[in-house]
Design an enzyme around this catalytic site. Structure first.
Site, PDB file in Angstrom:
ATOM      1  N   LYS A 152       0.847  -1.202   0.000  1.00  0.00           N
ATOM      2  CA  LYS A 152       0.000   0.000   0.000  1.00  0.00           C
ATOM      3  C   LYS A 152       0.880   1.248   0.000  1.00  0.00           C
ATOM      4  CE  LYS A 152      -0.304  -0.147   5.050  1.00  0.00           C
ATOM      5  NZ  LYS A 152      -1.094  -0.645   6.192  1.00  0.00           N
ATOM      6  N   ARG A 169     -10.744   0.127  14.820  1.00  0.00           N
ATOM      7  CA  ARG A 169     -10.724   0.812  13.516  1.00  0.00           C
ATOM      8  C   ARG A 169     -11.709   0.043  12.664  1.00  0.00           C
ATOM      9  NH1 ARG A 169      -4.875   1.360  10.584  1.00  0.00           N
ATOM     10  NH2 ARG A 169      -5.378  -0.753   9.988  1.00  0.00           N
ATOM     11  N   HIS A 200      -6.045  -6.991  13.047  1.00  0.00           N
ATOM     12  CA  HIS A 200      -4.832  -6.158  13.028  1.00  0.00           C
ATOM     13  C   HIS A 200      -4.451  -5.774  14.451  1.00  0.00           C
ATOM     14  CE1 HIS A 200      -1.845  -3.824  10.996  1.00  0.00           C
ATOM     15  NE2 HIS A 200      -2.308  -2.655  11.374  1.00  0.00           N
ATOM     16  N   ARG A 250       1.589 -10.801   7.207  1.00  0.00           N
ATOM     17  CA  ARG A 250       1.321  -9.564   6.440  1.00  0.00           C
ATOM     18  C   ARG A 250       2.344  -8.476   6.744  1.00  0.00           C
ATOM     19  NH1 ARG A 250      -3.957  -9.492   8.842  1.00  0.00           N
ATOM     20  NH2 ARG A 250      -3.307  -7.571   9.847  1.00  0.00           N
ATOM     21  N   TYR A 307      14.379  31.234   6.531  1.00  0.00           N
ATOM     22  CA  TYR A 307      13.127  31.828   7.014  1.00  0.00           C
ATOM     23  C   TYR A 307      13.076  31.904   8.544  1.00  0.00           C
ATOM     24  CZ  TYR A 307      10.843  31.073   2.449  1.00  0.00           C
ATOM     25  OH  TYR A 307      10.483  31.090   1.126  1.00  0.00           O
ATOM     26  N   CYS A 367      13.171  24.794   3.942  1.00  0.00           N
ATOM     27  CA  CYS A 367      12.271  25.493   3.018  1.00  0.00           C
ATOM     28  C   CYS A 367      11.537  24.459   2.154  1.00  0.00           C
ATOM     29  CB  CYS A 367      13.057  26.431   2.117  1.00  0.00           C
ATOM     30  SG  CYS A 367      14.242  27.481   2.974  1.00  0.00           S
ATOM     31  N   ASP A 400      11.848  23.813  -1.090  1.00  0.00           N
ATOM     32  CA  ASP A 400      12.670  23.134  -2.080  1.00  0.00           C
ATOM     33  C   ASP A 400      14.149  23.061  -1.728  1.00  0.00           C
ATOM     34  OD1 ASP A 400      10.307  23.197  -3.745  1.00  0.00           O
ATOM     35  OD2 ASP A 400      10.774  25.321  -4.028  1.00  0.00           O
TER      36      ASP A 400
HETATM   37  C1  LIG Z   1      -0.323  -1.594   6.862  1.00  0.00           C
HETATM   38  C2  LIG Z   1      -0.860  -2.884   7.314  1.00  0.00           C
HETATM   39  C3  LIG Z   1      -0.008  -3.984   7.548  1.00  0.00           C
HETATM   40  C4  LIG Z   1       1.498  -3.885   7.493  1.00  0.00           C
HETATM   41  O1  LIG Z   1       1.977  -3.237   8.650  1.00  0.00           O
HETATM   42  P1  LIG Z   1       3.526  -3.182   8.982  1.00  0.00           P
HETATM   43  O2  LIG Z   1       3.578  -2.647  10.358  1.00  0.00           O
HETATM   44  O3  LIG Z   1       4.146  -2.262   7.989  1.00  0.00           O
HETATM   45  O4  LIG Z   1       4.036  -4.571   8.855  1.00  0.00           O
HETATM   46  C5  LIG Z   1      -0.592  -5.198   7.849  1.00  0.00           C
HETATM   47  N1  LIG Z   1      -1.935  -5.315   7.946  1.00  0.00           N
HETATM   48  C6  LIG Z   1      -2.773  -4.274   7.767  1.00  0.00           C
HETATM   49  C7  LIG Z   1      -4.231  -4.474   7.931  1.00  0.00           C
HETATM   50  C8  LIG Z   1      -2.260  -3.032   7.467  1.00  0.00           C
HETATM   51  O5  LIG Z   1      -3.091  -1.993   7.292  1.00  0.00           O
END
Ligand SMILES: *Cc1c(COP(=O)(O)O)cnc(C)c1O
Length: 377
Positions: free
Chosen positions: A39, A137, A171, A231, A272, A319, A321
């Protein structure tokens, strides 16, 4: 990249990515599958390049956050199964099915919507159910007093026509944190996840081929959470293994160049807001990188970068850039010298700590303007 335009770029080591993939894979129980998290443009590394490598290496699954990210991979020729972790509006059910994508389903109401859409087409949509075991979530509520209702809703969702429940996942909220409190919370999430799966099986006989919950933190700290598939995201890119036991290598090196160098007398204010004033006669370099490239403004006056002459302090406000460094006493550094903002010599956590954030955010912030340069072996 056009050499004439050498300004700021991100070097991505595909060799290191390959190394990390293999190291993580080797640490898994046999038979455990691997879902690569790509992602957010693979955490800034380029989703297509990363996915191609993972596909070539034999990863089992990919995951992205939204439909657009998934379609980018399909258009790029990625044939691996792809899970969409976030919400997709029901009108896109045909697109999901046509492209062979797997959609996360997070509650009964959405299951009903996808089911109706798929049925109308006379087709079926592959889904993974997401449980909310404590992240608060997305996901079916199933903790505490919600247990029975959660189990029932999951069973109902899975029995709907037009849906093909292939997986179930949750998660972790703090699998990457030290301390007994985090460990107890993570263990509690895992136990609840497994209890729900058992209860669903007892009630409806349903068995999910893919049960998964291990993000990077859990891959490193909770081997028994691997289940049918892991994952990891951050680990793939070379971070998130605090003890270094996997021997991972950072894949990204963010590099900029020196645009000009000038000497200033003591008492000269830089950039700045005049937040830095030279204390001595100073040799100040202007770097061709700023917050529009992804260098956080919060690091102003708080960081140093790796130069051919060693570490140089960043001075003055960053800044859009450009930003400035103090190159006094560093004759090795000249106009056009390459400066490593983070990478093998300058650990990204030095920068993320200074910016009061985490490596994830810095990686994702490297902006579109910064060309990715892929290094092969
Ligand atoms: C982003 C995400 C992961 C990966 O998380 P890491 O901490 O980068 O390993 C795994 N599962 C879900 C649902 C996520 O949103």
């Amino acid at each position: 990249m056009n050499d004439l335009q050498k300004r700021t770029w991100a070097e991505i080591s595909l060799e290191n990515l390959r190394h990390n993939y293999r190291a993580i894979r080797a640490s898994l129980p046999s038979g455990c599958r691997f879902m690569g998290i790509v992602k957010a443009d693979a955490y800034g590394h380029g989703a297509l390049a990363v996915s191609r490598l993972l596909q070539e290496e034999g990863a089992d699954y990919l995951a992205v956050s939204c439909l657009d990210e998934a379609l980018e991979l399909r258009r790029g020729g990625i044939g691996l199964p792809i899970l969409i972790l976030g919400h997709t509006p029901q009108e896109y059910t045909p697109t999901l099915i046509e492209n062979g994508l797997t959609q996360t389903v997070t509650c009964l109401a959405k299951a009903l919507e996808y089911s109706a859409q798929a049925e109308r087409l006379g087709l079926s949509l592959k889904i993974h159910l997401k449980l909310d075991t404590g992240m608060s979530r997305l996901g079916f509520l199933c903790g505490g007093s919600y247990f029975e209702e959660g189990v029932e809703n999951i069973c109902r969702a899975c029995s709907l026509p037009g849906l093909e429940p292939e997986g179930i996942y949750t998660h972790f909220a703090s699998s990457d944190e030290d301390g007994e409190d985090s460990a107890a919370y993570t263990r509690g999430q895992l136990a609840l996840f497994l209890r729900v799966i058992e209860a669903v099986k007892a009630r409806s006989g349903l068995v999910f081929p893919l049960r998964h919950c291990a993000n990077s933190g859990a891959v490193v700290r909770y081997p028994d959470a691997a289940l049918d598939m892991v994952r990891p995201g951050l680990l793939l890119y070379g971070y998130g293994d605090p003890t270094g036991k996997l021997g991972l290598k950072p894949c990204m090196r963010l590099v900029t160049t020196v645009s000009t160098i000038k000497f200033y007398e003591p008492g000269t204010s830089i950039s700045y807001g005049r937040r830095y004033t030279t204390q001595r006669r100073s040799r100040i370099g202007v770097l061709a990188v700023g917050y529009a490239d992804g260098l956080p403004r919060l690091i102003s006056n708080k960081c140093s970068f790796y130069t051919p002459g060693g570490f140089a302090r960043q001075v003055g406000t960053v800044c859009m850039d450009m930003c400035m460094v103090d190159l006094t006493g560093m004759p090795e550094v000249d106009v056009d010298s390459e400066i490593e903002l983070f990478g093998e010599h300058n650990d990204i956590t030095r920068l993320s700590d200074a910016a009061q954030t985490i490596p994830y955010e810095l990686l994702c912030s490297v902006s579109k303007r910064v060309p990715r340069v892929y290094l092969q072996a």
